[in-house]
Design a protein around this motif. Structure first.
Motif, short mmCIF file in Angstrom:
data_model
loop_
_atom_site.label_atom_id
_atom_site.label_comp_id
_atom_site.label_asym_id
_atom_site.label_seq_id
_atom_site.Cartn_x
_atom_site.Cartn_y
_atom_site.Cartn_z
N GLN A 43 -53.79 164.87 60.18
CA GLN A 43 -53.31 164.07 59.07
C GLN A 43 -52.65 162.81 59.61
O GLN A 43 -52.22 162.75 60.77
N ILE A 44 -52.54 161.81 58.76
CA ILE A 44 -51.90 160.56 59.16
C ILE A 44 -50.39 160.76 59.19
O ILE A 44 -49.81 161.34 58.27
N VAL A 45 -49.77 160.28 60.26
CA VAL A 45 -48.32 160.32 60.41
C VAL A 45 -47.78 158.90 60.29
O VAL A 45 -48.26 157.98 60.95
N VAL A 46 -46.79 158.70 59.43
CA VAL A 46 -46.26 157.37 59.11
C VAL A 46 -44.87 157.18 59.71
O VAL A 46 -44.02 158.07 59.64
N SER A 47 -44.66 156.00 60.30
CA SER A 47 -43.32 155.58 60.71
C SER A 47 -43.20 154.10 60.40
O SER A 47 -44.15 153.34 60.62
N VAL A 58 -45.57 149.04 60.39
CA VAL A 58 -45.98 150.40 60.03
C VAL A 58 -46.79 150.96 61.20
O VAL A 58 -47.79 150.37 61.60
N LEU A 59 -46.36 152.08 61.74
CA LEU A 59 -47.06 152.77 62.81
C LEU A 59 -47.81 153.96 62.21
O LEU A 59 -47.21 154.81 61.57
N LEU A 60 -49.12 154.00 62.43
CA LEU A 60 -49.95 155.09 61.92
C LEU A 60 -50.59 155.82 63.09
O LEU A 60 -51.32 155.23 63.88
N THR A 61 -50.30 157.10 63.20
CA THR A 61 -50.95 157.96 64.18
C THR A 61 -51.50 159.17 63.45
O THR A 61 -51.22 159.37 62.27
N LYS A 62 -52.27 159.97 64.14
CA LYS A 62 -52.75 161.21 63.53
C LYS A 62 -52.13 162.38 64.26
O LYS A 62 -51.94 162.36 65.48
N SER A 63 -51.77 163.40 63.50
CA SER A 63 -51.16 164.59 64.09
C SER A 63 -52.19 165.31 64.95
O SER A 63 -53.39 165.22 64.74
N PHE A 64 -51.69 166.01 65.95
CA PHE A 64 -52.57 166.73 66.87
C PHE A 64 -51.93 168.05 67.26
O PHE A 64 -50.71 168.22 67.14
N GLY A 104 -53.26 146.50 66.43
CA GLY A 104 -53.71 147.31 67.55
C GLY A 104 -52.79 148.48 67.82
O GLY A 104 -51.61 148.48 67.47
N SER A 105 -53.35 149.53 68.45
CA SER A 105 -52.60 150.72 68.83
C SER A 105 -51.94 151.40 67.64
O SER A 105 -50.86 151.99 67.76
N GLY A 106 -52.58 151.33 66.46
CA GLY A 106 -52.05 152.00 65.29
C GLY A 106 -50.92 151.27 64.59
O GLY A 106 -50.29 151.83 63.69
N VAL A 107 -50.67 150.03 64.98
CA VAL A 107 -49.57 149.25 64.40
C VAL A 107 -50.13 148.26 63.39
O VAL A 107 -51.10 147.54 63.66
N TYR A 108 -49.51 148.22 62.21
CA TYR A 108 -49.89 147.29 61.16
C TYR A 108 -48.64 146.51 60.75
O TYR A 108 -47.56 147.10 60.60
N GLY A 109 -48.78 145.20 60.59
CA GLY A 109 -47.60 144.39 60.32
C GLY A 109 -47.78 143.42 59.19
O GLY A 109 -48.89 142.99 58.86
N LYS A 273 -47.95 162.91 56.77
CA LYS A 273 -46.70 163.36 57.34
C LYS A 273 -45.86 162.15 57.75
O LYS A 273 -46.29 161.01 57.65
N GLY A 274 -44.66 162.43 58.25
CA GLY A 274 -43.76 161.35 58.62
C GLY A 274 -42.92 160.91 57.43
O GLY A 274 -42.70 161.68 56.49
N PHE A 275 -42.43 159.66 57.49
CA PHE A 275 -41.55 159.19 56.44
C PHE A 275 -41.71 157.69 56.25
O PHE A 275 -41.78 156.93 57.23
#
Length: 290
Positions: A43-47, A58-64, A104-109, A273-275
């Motif tokens: 799932q996508i994890v948000v920070s 906004v940092l987007l990663t996927k849970s593992f 890049g690297s899951g970062v969106y601004g 997930k995340g906040f």
């Protein structure tokens, strides 16, 4: 003696996450040979983090799974595996819809988004590989330090800490605060702010009655030296995020637990997930001296 300095804040996508994953790779246990465990869909994890100039990261990663990596994993390869790179990210506010740029690297601004205190904003993420998520939050009004000092503190043993003394004016309504102390090694203030090894102190204003509140505390995550630059953050946060962070602080391996499956923390992200947070920290920087 204390000197204060100001830093310009700018985005750095690769640097933003690299230090976090170096730490992560060092904390992951060796994989176990286990069979018959059902595969959990990532799932996508948000920070998120906003800064006083109305920029948003906004940092987007996927849970593992915890079995997907070990201490020998390459940090950059791990980052490549979990960064969400195929997303369209928007923020919807009371006046407009804002599209964030992939850095890049899951970062969106995004820059110059007029975040209005006490207004609701909705994050919407659509990924071709991981689907859609959304989250809604309310912008917390910024609360600033009335006074603050930071200095080296020798505890009589081998440790050198940072002692922070500050004062704030607590509004009449219910508030929850987060204070962070982070060593700054470059002008990448956001990169350092998201470092999971920063010292974090949580404060519930139910603990004090006076509107004029002051205290002194010591940051003990690492040894500090004369000449180090540190930033102290004061954030007015929601009760939900306060509870989320309290659980993370109670877990020594908070960063891997935050990203891996299962993540047993509360979340305001629908389908992920995340906040999702929108609070503006008051940031003060200091050069530590003898």
């Amino acid at each position: 003696m204390i000197k204060t300095i100001d830093y310009g804040v700018r985005f750095s996508s690769a640097g933003l996450i690299s230090s976090m994953f170096i730490i992560l790779a060092a904390c992951i246990p060796d994989p176990l040979e286990v069979e018959g465990i059902p595969v959990v869909q990532p799932q996508i994890v948000v920070s998120t983090q906003i800064i006083p100039d109305q920029s948003l990261v906004v940092l987007l990663t996927k849970s593992f799974g915890a079995l997907d990596a070990n201490e020998d994993s390459d940090a950059q390869e791990l980052l490549d595996q979990i960064a969400v790179e195929d997303a369209e990210v928007t923020i919807t506010g009371p006046r407009d819809v804002y599209t964030l740029v992939a850095l890049g690297s899951g970062v969106y601004g995004g820059t110059f988004i007029p975040f209005e205190p006490n207004a609701e904003y909705t994050l919407h993420v659509e990924s071709e590989t991981l689907g859609e998520i959304s989250a809604t939050t309310t912008v917390k009004p910024m609360i600033s330090f009335e006074d603050i000092e930071a200095e080296l503190y020798f505890n009589g043993y081998d440790d050198t800490l940072v002692q922070v003394s500050y004062q704030l004016i607590d509004p009449e309504e219910k508030n929850w605060y987060m204070l962070n102390v982070q060593q700054i090694e470059s002008d990448e203030l956001i990169e350092d702010a998201l470092n999971p090894r920063a010292f974090t102190r949580l404060l519930d204003d139910a603990e004090f009655e006076s509107n004029d509140y002051s205290e002194t505390f010591r940051a003990f995550q690492r040894d500090f030296e004369a000449g180090d630059t540190v930033a102290v953050f004061l954030s007015n946060i929601s009760e939900e995020y306060y509870n989320f962070m309290k659980l993370r602080l109670d877990n020594r391996f908070s960063f891997i637990e935050y990203l891996s499956e299962p993540v047993n923390y509360p979340s305001n992200v629908q389908g992920g997930k995340g906040f999702f947070n929108l609070y503006v920290p008051d940031i003060r920087t200091f050069i530590l001296e003898e």
